[in-house]
Design an enzyme around this catalytic site. Structure first.
Site, PDB file in Angstrom:
ATOM      1  N   CYS A  87       0.844  -1.184   0.000  1.00 55.00           N
ATOM      2  CA  CYS A  87       0.000   0.000   0.000  1.00 55.00           C
ATOM      3  C   CYS A  87       0.887   1.244   0.000  1.00 55.00           C
ATOM      4  O   CYS A  87       1.801   1.364   0.817  1.00 55.00           O
ATOM      5  CB  CYS A  87      -0.877  -0.026   1.243  1.00 55.00           C
ATOM      6  SG  CYS A  87      -1.622   1.542   1.670  1.00 55.00           S
ATOM      7  N   GLU A  88       0.640   2.163  -0.916  1.00 58.37           N
ATOM      8  CA  GLU A  88       1.501   3.343  -1.010  1.00 58.37           C
ATOM      9  C   GLU A  88       1.260   4.335   0.126  1.00 58.37           C
ATOM     10  O   GLU A  88       2.063   5.237   0.346  1.00 58.37           O
ATOM     11  CB  GLU A  88       1.309   4.044  -2.349  1.00 58.37           C
ATOM     12  CG  GLU A  88      -0.027   4.708  -2.562  1.00 58.37           C
ATOM     13  CD  GLU A  88      -0.125   5.388  -3.917  1.00 58.37           C
ATOM     14  OE1 GLU A  88      -0.840   6.397  -3.994  1.00 58.37           O
ATOM     15  OE2 GLU A  88       0.491   4.922  -4.898  1.00 58.37           O
ATOM     16  N   HIS A  89       0.173   4.176   0.878  1.00 51.78           N
ATOM     17  CA  HIS A  89      -0.111   5.113   1.964  1.00 51.78           C
ATOM     18  C   HIS A  89       0.658   4.794   3.238  1.00 51.78           C
ATOM     19  O   HIS A  89       1.053   5.704   3.970  1.00 51.78           O
ATOM     20  CB  HIS A  89      -1.615   5.130   2.261  1.00 51.78           C
ATOM     21  CG  HIS A  89      -2.432   5.582   1.095  1.00 51.78           C
ATOM     22  ND1 HIS A  89      -3.706   5.102   0.836  1.00 51.78           N
ATOM     23  CD2 HIS A  89      -2.152   6.454   0.096  1.00 51.78           C
ATOM     24  CE1 HIS A  89      -4.181   5.672  -0.259  1.00 51.78           C
ATOM     25  NE2 HIS A  89      -3.265   6.490  -0.726  1.00 51.78           N
ATOM     26  N   HIS A  90       0.846   3.496   3.521  1.00 48.48           N
ATOM     27  CA  HIS A  90       1.542   3.098   4.747  1.00 48.48           C
ATOM     28  C   HIS A  90       2.720   2.161   4.493  1.00 48.48           C
ATOM     29  O   HIS A  90       3.417   1.797   5.421  1.00 48.48           O
ATOM     30  CB  HIS A  90       0.561   2.400   5.707  1.00 48.48           C
ATOM     31  CG  HIS A  90      -0.625   3.241   6.069  1.00 48.48           C
ATOM     32  ND1 HIS A  90      -1.841   3.119   5.436  1.00 48.48           N
ATOM     33  CD2 HIS A  90      -0.768   4.234   6.973  1.00 48.48           C
ATOM     34  CE1 HIS A  90      -2.698   3.989   5.941  1.00 48.48           C
ATOM     35  NE2 HIS A  90      -2.071   4.683   6.871  1.00 48.48           N
ATOM     36  N   GLN A 128      -5.246  -0.458  -4.463  1.00 44.61           N
ATOM     37  CA  GLN A 128      -5.900  -1.561  -5.171  1.00 44.61           C
ATOM     38  C   GLN A 128      -6.682  -1.080  -6.381  1.00 44.61           C
ATOM     39  O   GLN A 128      -6.723  -1.752  -7.420  1.00 44.61           O
ATOM     40  CB  GLN A 128      -6.821  -2.319  -4.209  1.00 44.61           C
ATOM     41  CG  GLN A 128      -7.452  -3.558  -4.831  1.00 44.61           C
ATOM     42  CD  GLN A 128      -8.241  -4.372  -3.831  1.00 44.61           C
ATOM     43  OE1 GLN A 128      -7.914  -4.401  -2.652  1.00 44.61           O
ATOM     44  NE2 GLN A 128      -9.291  -5.029  -4.278  1.00 44.61           N
ATOM     45  N   HIS A 156      -5.987  -5.945   3.402  1.00 45.44           N
ATOM     46  CA  HIS A 156      -5.005  -4.876   3.568  1.00 45.44           C
ATOM     47  C   HIS A 156      -4.510  -4.820   5.008  1.00 45.44           C
ATOM     48  O   HIS A 156      -5.306  -4.620   5.933  1.00 45.44           O
ATOM     49  CB  HIS A 156      -5.630  -3.531   3.186  1.00 45.44           C
ATOM     50  CG  HIS A 156      -5.959  -3.427   1.724  1.00 45.44           C
ATOM     51  ND1 HIS A 156      -5.299  -2.572   0.882  1.00 45.44           N
ATOM     52  CD2 HIS A 156      -6.875  -4.082   0.960  1.00 45.44           C
ATOM     53  CE1 HIS A 156      -5.799  -2.693  -0.347  1.00 45.44           C
ATOM     54  NE2 HIS A 156      -6.754  -3.610  -0.323  1.00 45.44           N
ATOM     55  N   CYS A 158      -2.912  -2.533   6.400  1.00 42.82           N
ATOM     56  CA  CYS A 158      -3.105  -1.209   6.987  1.00 42.82           C
ATOM     57  C   CYS A 158      -4.474  -1.092   7.660  1.00 42.82           C
ATOM     58  O   CYS A 158      -4.668  -0.232   8.524  1.00 42.82           O
ATOM     59  CB  CYS A 158      -2.918  -0.106   5.941  1.00 42.82           C
ATOM     60  SG  CYS A 158      -4.051  -0.191   4.543  1.00 42.82           S
TER      61      CYS A 158
END
Length: 198
Positions: A87-90, A128, A156, A158
């Site tokens: 995941c690019e956020h976390h 995703q 996920h 996260c």
């Protein structure tokens, strides 16, 4: 570069990432030179390069390497393709299965190339929704079939390990092009990926 197993690591890149991980460990209150962590920054640097190797691979080239003229014009489905991404956020993992179908328009592609295309896009920092779109558009633009369908089901970390901490949630995304935008064809695809044909 086409598809190849990622075994070699750029020494300069590895050293830079290793140094960053040493700093992160120190900032977290750990001792990066204690026995259990001494080699962790280098291992983590190599792992991160492996998990993001898709940036250095060309998914269209993978498909083009095994395209064949063929008169078959019915649905081709490759389902339950395992995928692992970050995941690019976390920068935490998400993982699950991709289901991909296409209806040829004069050309078919070697079946192993579809999971390889999934891997190339999954081995990048992702969300995703974009992962689904990337796979769909690559196959649609390269193979030029009558239609393409992609469904991804993923869990996920996260959402599971932090934040809301929901352990059993699964996210489903889908995309359809061409003849799969019609209800009849889309329904057939969804029935096939939901059934056990064995």
């Amino acid at each position: 570069m086409g598809y190849k197993r990622f075994e070699e690591y750029n020494v300069k890149v590895t050293d830079g990432i290793r140094s960053s991980y040493q700093t992160i460990l120190s900032e977290l209150g750990e001792d990066p030179v204690r026995e259990g962590l001494k080699k962790t920054p280098e291992r983590a640097a190599k792992a991160m390069q492996f998990l993001t190797q898709g940036y250095h691979q060309d998914p269209a080239k993978i498909l083009k390497s095994a395209m064949f003229r063929e008169g078959y014009s019915d649905m081709v489905v490759v389902k339950d393709i395992e995928l692992y991404s970050l995941c690019e956020h976390h920068m935490l993992p998400f993982f699950g299965k991709a289901h991909v179908a296409y209806i040829p328009d004069g050309q078919i592609v070697g079946l192993s190339k579809i999971p390889r295309v999934v891997d190339v896009f999954a081995r990048r920092l992702q969300v995703q929704e974009r992962l689904t779109h990337d796979i769909l558009e690559c196959i649609n633009e390269t193979l030029k079939p009558q239609g393409v369908a992609v469904v991804i089901e993923a869990s996920h970390m996260c959402m599971m390990m932090r934040g809301i901490q929901k352990q059993n949630s699964v996210t489903t995304t889908s995309g359809f092009r061409g003849v799969f935008e019609t209800v009849e064809t889309r329904t057939e695809f969804l029935r096939l990926i939901g059934s056990d044909l064995s």
